[in-house]
Write a protein that holds these residues in place. Structure first.
Motif, short mmCIF file in Angstrom:
data_model
loop_
_atom_site.label_atom_id
_atom_site.label_comp_id
_atom_site.label_asym_id
_atom_site.label_seq_id
_atom_site.Cartn_x
_atom_site.Cartn_y
_atom_site.Cartn_z
N SER A 71 0.04 -10.25 -8.90
CA SER A 71 0.43 -10.21 -7.48
C SER A 71 1.84 -10.77 -7.27
CB SER A 71 -0.56 -11.02 -6.63
OG SER A 71 -1.82 -10.40 -6.66
N LYS A 90 3.98 -7.93 -8.16
CA LYS A 90 3.92 -6.90 -7.12
C LYS A 90 4.70 -7.34 -5.88
CE LYS A 90 1.27 -3.85 -9.09
NZ LYS A 90 1.91 -2.65 -9.59
N GLU A 130 0.55 -7.15 4.27
CA GLU A 130 0.54 -6.52 2.94
C GLU A 130 -0.07 -7.47 1.92
OE1 GLU A 130 1.06 -3.77 -0.18
OE2 GLU A 130 0.79 -3.58 1.97
N THR A 142 -3.41 -6.59 -0.21
CA THR A 142 -3.47 -6.72 -1.66
C THR A 142 -4.57 -7.69 -2.07
OG1 THR A 142 -1.10 -6.24 -1.83
CG2 THR A 142 -2.12 -7.32 -3.73
N HIS A 146 2.85 -1.16 -1.58
CA HIS A 146 2.38 -0.46 -2.78
C HIS A 146 1.27 0.51 -2.40
CE1 HIS A 146 4.72 -2.68 -5.66
NE2 HIS A 146 4.29 -3.83 -5.17
N LEU A 186 -2.61 -0.30 -6.59
CA LEU A 186 -3.21 -1.63 -6.48
C LEU A 186 -4.62 -1.66 -7.06
CD1 LEU A 186 -2.03 -2.79 -2.92
CD2 LEU A 186 -1.21 -3.58 -5.15
N SER A 209 -4.37 -13.84 -4.94
CA SER A 209 -3.58 -12.61 -4.87
C SER A 209 -2.73 -12.57 -3.60
CB SER A 209 -4.48 -11.38 -4.93
OG SER A 209 -5.14 -11.31 -6.16
N ILE A 252 1.44 -12.53 -3.68
CA ILE A 252 2.36 -11.60 -2.99
C ILE A 252 3.41 -12.39 -2.23
CG2 ILE A 252 2.56 -9.92 -1.11
CD1 ILE A 252 1.52 -8.56 -3.53
#
Length: 188
Positions: free
Chosen positions: A21, A24, A35, A39, A103, A108, A148, A152
């Motif tokens: 993450s 990402k 977002e 995720t 993404h 994902l 996660s 991010i």
């Protein structure tokens, strides 16, 4: 298994997803908290399901799952990581591209599956213990959701520092996680 062991197991299982993450998040252009939540939900939901699947497989055919889970995770992570490295190199050449703000769902999901195969293997092992698999799977899923989502947001701040190399670094992280899985398997 007592509460503290369950919590430790849950956060231990979420570390791969946390690292992925961060990668990402670093590749996105100023990801929003929504977002990060999206995720986290995808990773958390899949990380909840995989120990349940592993537990069910453990009841049926544990030897096959244990023999191949590391190869499956390694292949998926190297493929996804390699793809990210290639895209990062391409993006380094093509500067006119619109920044990515989100993404794709399937990217994902694939990444979440690749990072959660260790949880499936844990589920296989839990099939032979006296544990409440639903409680354990939910704890793993909740920990993964938290880590996660946090990953991010951490990636959001690392991304601008790395610039266009963030996607390359994210790919290298995924490849590293795959290599670690293989190392742990062969090192025993």
């Amino acid at each position: 298994m007592n509460l503290s062991a369950t919590i430790l197991l849950a956060f231990g299982m979420s570390m791969d997803a946390f690292a992925a993450s961060i990668g990402k998040g670093a590749t996105l252009h100023k990801p929003r908290f929504s977002e990060a939540l999206r995720t986290g939900l995808i990773f958390g939901a899949i990380e909840t399901l995989t120990p349940l699947i592993g537990w069910a497989l453990g009841m049926l055919a544990s030897q096959f799952v244990l023999e191949w889970n590391h190869w499956i995770a390694f292949t998926l992570l190297v493929f996804l990581g390699g793809r990210m490295v290639i895209e990062g190199v391409r993006n380094d050449i093509d500067e006119d591209e619109t920044p990515v703000r989100r993404h794709g769902f399937w990217l994902l999901v694939t990444t979440a599956i690749a990072t959660s195969l260790d949880a499936m293997a844990v589920g296989v092992g839990l099939a032979f213990l006296q544990v409440n698999i639903l409680t354990t799977a939910l704890a793993i899923g909740c920990a993964t959701f938290i880590m996660s989502t946090l990953g991010i947001m951490v990636g959001r701040y690392i991304g601008p520092l790395l610039g266009k190399r963030a996607e390359i670094l994210g790919g290298v992280v995924l490849i590293g996680i795959g290599a670690q899985i293989m190392w742990n398997h062969f090192a025993g």
